[in-house]
Design a protein around this motif. Sequence first.
Motif, PDB file in Angstrom:
ATOM      1  N   GLY A 130       0.788  -1.222   0.000  1.00  0.00           N
ATOM      2  CA  GLY A 130       0.000   0.000   0.000  1.00  0.00           C
ATOM      3  C   GLY A 130       0.816   1.266   0.000  1.00  0.00           C
ATOM      4  N   GLY A 131       2.135   1.128   0.191  1.00  0.00           N
ATOM      5  CA  GLY A 131       2.996   2.295   0.198  1.00  0.00           C
ATOM      6  C   GLY A 131       3.975   2.282  -0.960  1.00  0.00           C
ATOM      7  N   THR A 132       4.886   3.233  -0.941  1.00  0.00           N
ATOM      8  CA  THR A 132       5.849   3.418  -2.027  1.00  0.00           C
ATOM      9  C   THR A 132       7.268   3.305  -1.494  1.00  0.00           C
ATOM     10  N   LEU A 133       8.067   2.464  -2.136  1.00  0.00           N
ATOM     11  CA  LEU A 133       9.481   2.325  -1.799  1.00  0.00           C
ATOM     12  C   LEU A 133      10.316   3.238  -2.674  1.00  0.00           C
ATOM     13  N   ALA A 134      11.388   3.764  -2.113  1.00  0.00           N
ATOM     14  CA  ALA A 134      12.325   4.599  -2.876  1.00  0.00           C
ATOM     15  C   ALA A 134      13.742   4.274  -2.412  1.00  0.00           C
ATOM     16  N   GLY A 135      14.699   4.456  -3.344  1.00  0.00           N
ATOM     17  CA  GLY A 135      16.105   4.246  -3.022  1.00  0.00           C
ATOM     18  C   GLY A 135      16.538   2.803  -3.061  1.00  0.00           C
ATOM     19  N   VAL A 136      15.674   1.892  -3.519  1.00  0.00           N
ATOM     20  CA  VAL A 136      15.994   0.467  -3.564  1.00  0.00           C
ATOM     21  C   VAL A 136      15.937  -0.019  -5.009  1.00  0.00           C
ATOM     22  N   ASP A 137      16.580  -1.161  -5.269  1.00  0.00           N
ATOM     23  CA  ASP A 137      16.586  -1.768  -6.601  1.00  0.00           C
ATOM     24  C   ASP A 137      15.629  -2.943  -6.631  1.00  0.00           C
ATOM     25  N   ALA A 138      14.766  -2.979  -7.652  1.00  0.00           N
ATOM     26  CA  ALA A 138      13.854  -4.108  -7.814  1.00  0.00           C
ATOM     27  C   ALA A 138      14.639  -5.335  -8.260  1.00  0.00           C
ATOM     28  N   LEU A 139      14.406  -6.461  -7.584  1.00  0.00           N
ATOM     29  CA  LEU A 139      15.071  -7.711  -7.960  1.00  0.00           C
ATOM     30  C   LEU A 139      14.240  -8.531  -8.931  1.00  0.00           C
ATOM     31  N   LEU A 147       6.086  -5.994   0.654  1.00  0.00           N
ATOM     32  CA  LEU A 147       7.215  -5.486  -0.122  1.00  0.00           C
ATOM     33  C   LEU A 147       8.485  -5.792   0.665  1.00  0.00           C
ATOM     34  N   ARG A 148       9.315  -6.675   0.128  1.00  0.00           N
ATOM     35  CA  ARG A 148      10.467  -7.200   0.855  1.00  0.00           C
ATOM     36  C   ARG A 148      11.752  -6.557   0.343  1.00  0.00           C
ATOM     37  N   VAL A 149      12.470  -5.935   1.279  1.00  0.00           N
ATOM     38  CA  VAL A 149      13.746  -5.289   0.960  1.00  0.00           C
ATOM     39  C   VAL A 149      14.856  -6.054   1.667  1.00  0.00           C
TER      40      VAL A 149
END
Length: 581
Positions: free
Chosen positions: A500-509, A562-564
């Motif tokens: 439901g939120g937005t990720l930033a600064g990470v790379d999609a795998l 959403l897994r970082v």
Amino acid sequence: MLRRTFLTGSLTTVAVGALHPAAARAEVAAVDEDFLTLLTNANQTQIPLVLGNYQNAGDSIRTVARKARRLISGYVWGRSSYHHDATLLGPLGWLVDQLAVRQHEDGLYDVGNLHSPPDSSFAIQDVCILYALLDADDSAETSSLRSTLGSVIKKAGPALAAGGVHTPNHRWEVSAALARAHHLFPDRRYAARIDDWLDEGIDATPDGIYSERSSTYAAEVTNPCLLAIAWLRDKPALVDYVRRNLEATLYFLEPNGEVDTTASRRQDQKGLREVWWYLTQYRELALQTHDGRFTTVAKSIEARGTGELGDFLAEVLERPELAASLPAARPVPTDFSRQFPSQASARVRRGARTATVFGGTDFHDIAVISSGLSTTPTFFKLRNGSAILDSVRLSPQFFSTGHFRSDGLQASGKTFKLSSEVKVPYHLPLPKRYRRADGQYALTPDGRFYASMDFGHRPKQYRTLHTEIAVTEVADGFDLTFDFAGDETAYAIELCFRPGGTLAGVDALDASGNYQLVSGTGSYTVGSDRIEFGPGNGAARVAMDPGERYTYLGGSLTPDGLRVYLTGRIPGRQVLKIRTP
């Protein structure tokens, strides 16, 4: 008759303060009209849904009983638009007949478990309420329904008084069903069995946590059953166990109406739980103890309006004192750091920011995966308003032993320390006295798998991994310091954010919700609420290994969301800064 007057909907005051149904009702308080209106409307919303699928062949007997309870609540309640509505009688007749025809000759039902006293008790509690409400209403049109329900109760009672259970909460479910049956159709066998179960002692710790450590079973079973037994069997000492559990629950409440379940030993350790199930418990204890914090929780549930609140109408019709106006509200705790030693957990709250630190897994004492054990690898959670970090987990690559699970929790100031030591053996040749010429050695475990190796008699060489995690509260969040000692290998840290939120600064795998923080700081944002985390520790890919106990059976410990991932090498140290700006 007080109760029958209440059922007409004309009562303007209700008695409070009496635990026993036969006790004198000297205190009188005003009715909480808003509460009654809420339950009435909620029940009126339920009834069309029941009428639309009451003959569902897949319903368990517990569902059949609950559907009947919803219809009867509206039928007997004078303020309901369904009061004495003849269109309910046909569906009610079908449901009540099902309660009779699906009952075995021994008085029990099948509900997953065969001929189950505890599962039958869940249904029988509702059946007793149905009978009591119809008896108080005393409508000629429901005479045959009452006759059938009475027969069901009389048939079930002896079986419940003689049968066994599976889990701790089952004792109180069976006892509450027997208390209701005894109140309607007295039988000394019922009272004796209740006393037998109670004589074992209530499985509650000094910090208010039941042995199953489950919000689900506390809210749905143990608390309401203990209150019912206290009321029907004149055992007011039981109420104090409920009070202490509700006090503890105040510190597990989330701002959005959820209850933290990280430490649970039951199914809810891997799911979400909402506080609405506690509504009448908080109301009853607010009235008895005059604790305004309980009022606040009850009123917040009513204001939120979520959940099957119509199910509580039957309880209030049965015990009208629950509808009394509550004492003045007082704020619930919103600024604290509190430990719960019985489950090696801590809760920290600073307004809209809440955190959970958990080190109380059963995995180190009982190294199996099973219902009834706490085995979650989640050791930290954080919320900042609507931005929710549902779990932080760690998985070293160490002989497929799986995730880090702390062996306890220690606190020092604002720091909580978690630690674990994992030892994996290499087995040396058997001493000569244990050797067999035929090579047929005992099938034994080495801690990860079984083999015909007589592992218990072999000398060993060990490889050891020692992990320490210090969770330190800082002004705007937490620092998680990971210290690793042992043979050189890799690890992965997993942060799972709620969808439901937005990720930033990470790379999609990939396209499956997996990301990696390679360097710098990442963030997760929902509206104006934000969680920042970092720094990244490199681009190396390291899989989250759940361990051979899971992979051998095709199991998974991958959480939804959403897994970082952040990765690194052992031995060494990594500091993960999690901030709520």
